[in-house]
Design a protein around this motif. Sequence first.
Motif, mmCIF file in Angstrom:
data_model
loop_
_atom_site.group_PDB
_atom_site.id
_atom_site.type_symbol
_atom_site.label_atom_id
_atom_site.label_comp_id
_atom_site.label_asym_id
_atom_site.label_seq_id
_atom_site.Cartn_x
_atom_site.Cartn_y
_atom_site.Cartn_z
ATOM 1 N N UNK A 150 -50.196 -8.792 -71.438
ATOM 2 C CA UNK A 150 -51.472 -8.952 -70.745
ATOM 3 C C UNK A 150 -52.543 -9.475 -71.696
ATOM 4 N N UNK A 151 -52.608 -8.901 -72.890
ATOM 5 C CA UNK A 151 -53.620 -9.307 -73.855
ATOM 6 C C UNK A 151 -53.361 -10.715 -74.375
ATOM 7 N N UNK A 152 -52.102 -11.014 -74.649
ATOM 8 C CA UNK A 152 -51.752 -12.348 -75.148
ATOM 9 C C UNK A 152 -52.041 -13.413 -74.100
ATOM 10 N N UNK A 153 -51.622 -13.170 -72.868
ATOM 11 C CA UNK A 153 -51.831 -14.146 -71.800
ATOM 12 C C UNK A 153 -53.321 -14.383 -71.573
ATOM 13 N N UNK A 154 -54.109 -13.312 -71.607
ATOM 14 C CA UNK A 154 -55.543 -13.448 -71.404
ATOM 15 C C UNK A 154 -56.184 -14.264 -72.516
ATOM 16 N N UNK A 155 -55.736 -14.030 -73.743
ATOM 17 C CA UNK A 155 -56.309 -14.759 -74.874
ATOM 18 C C UNK A 155 -55.957 -16.246 -74.801
ATOM 19 N N UNK A 156 -54.761 -16.562 -74.323
ATOM 20 C CA UNK A 156 -54.319 -17.965 -74.236
ATOM 21 C C UNK A 156 -54.982 -18.683 -73.064
ATOM 22 N N UNK A 157 -55.073 -18.020 -71.922
ATOM 23 C CA UNK A 157 -55.553 -18.680 -70.704
ATOM 24 C C UNK A 157 -57.055 -18.568 -70.497
ATOM 25 N N UNK A 158 -57.693 -17.572 -71.120
ATOM 26 C CA UNK A 158 -59.105 -17.349 -70.876
ATOM 27 C C UNK A 158 -59.376 -16.634 -69.565
#
Length: 249
Positions: A150-158
């Motif tokens: 969740x944290x990684x995806x959010x950081x990549x996608x904004x």
Amino acid sequence: MRATASPPQYRDADRLTLKLSIVLPVLNEAPQLQATLQALVALRQRGCEVIVVDGGSSDGTLNVAQPFADRVIVAARGRASQQNAGAQVAHHEALLFLHADTQLPADADRLILDALSKGADWGRFDVCFGDPGGEVGRLPAMLNVIAFMMNWRSRVTGIATGDQCLFFTRAAFERTGGFPMQPLMEDIELSRRLKKVSPPACLRDRVTTSPRRWLRHGVWRTILLMWWLRLAYWLGVSPVRLARWYGYK
């Protein structure tokens, strides 16, 4: 909430004097709400405002909230409606939206105001699954993987979710019209709009949220459901239909 045509712009000096209002939308959250609000006592002592917005609880949630909040109001049921109502009555120019089963890091106010004072218009925290209310035993290891993704995806996608505790300057929040009045994915949609204004401040400090939804329905089943709902939303399926699939009432 309607977007303003000409939102106020903060000068650097204005950002240094921002204060924080914390909005909690609640519905029948009496069992865990007191622990969440007690964790905010120190933030209130430092000048943060706490606003609880009830959507029609029948379990004594309002009575639990009264001693621990600066304001307790009632709004039409629905997270978007309740959060927008809280933002409208908030006194401060920095806004944080907190779920009733989630606890902030002890210095969350400093972290948020520091990010906003450095020029961010909005942001979110990393998230981890834990035991905010003291009711959950040993957690499945898979939840650590889910939180990491969740944290990684959010950081990549904004794109951020409500579990990550979204925060904003009031100007950015109003510029994008607040939370869209839809029964599901309101946090995703607002993130999409805000991305067009500026990238989020992705704080690595973690909020701790309850895994109750994941444990109640099963970790793998919930993963598949979340993936399916997210994909359907990107493909244009209406939030109303998604809410029916999700079982929202």
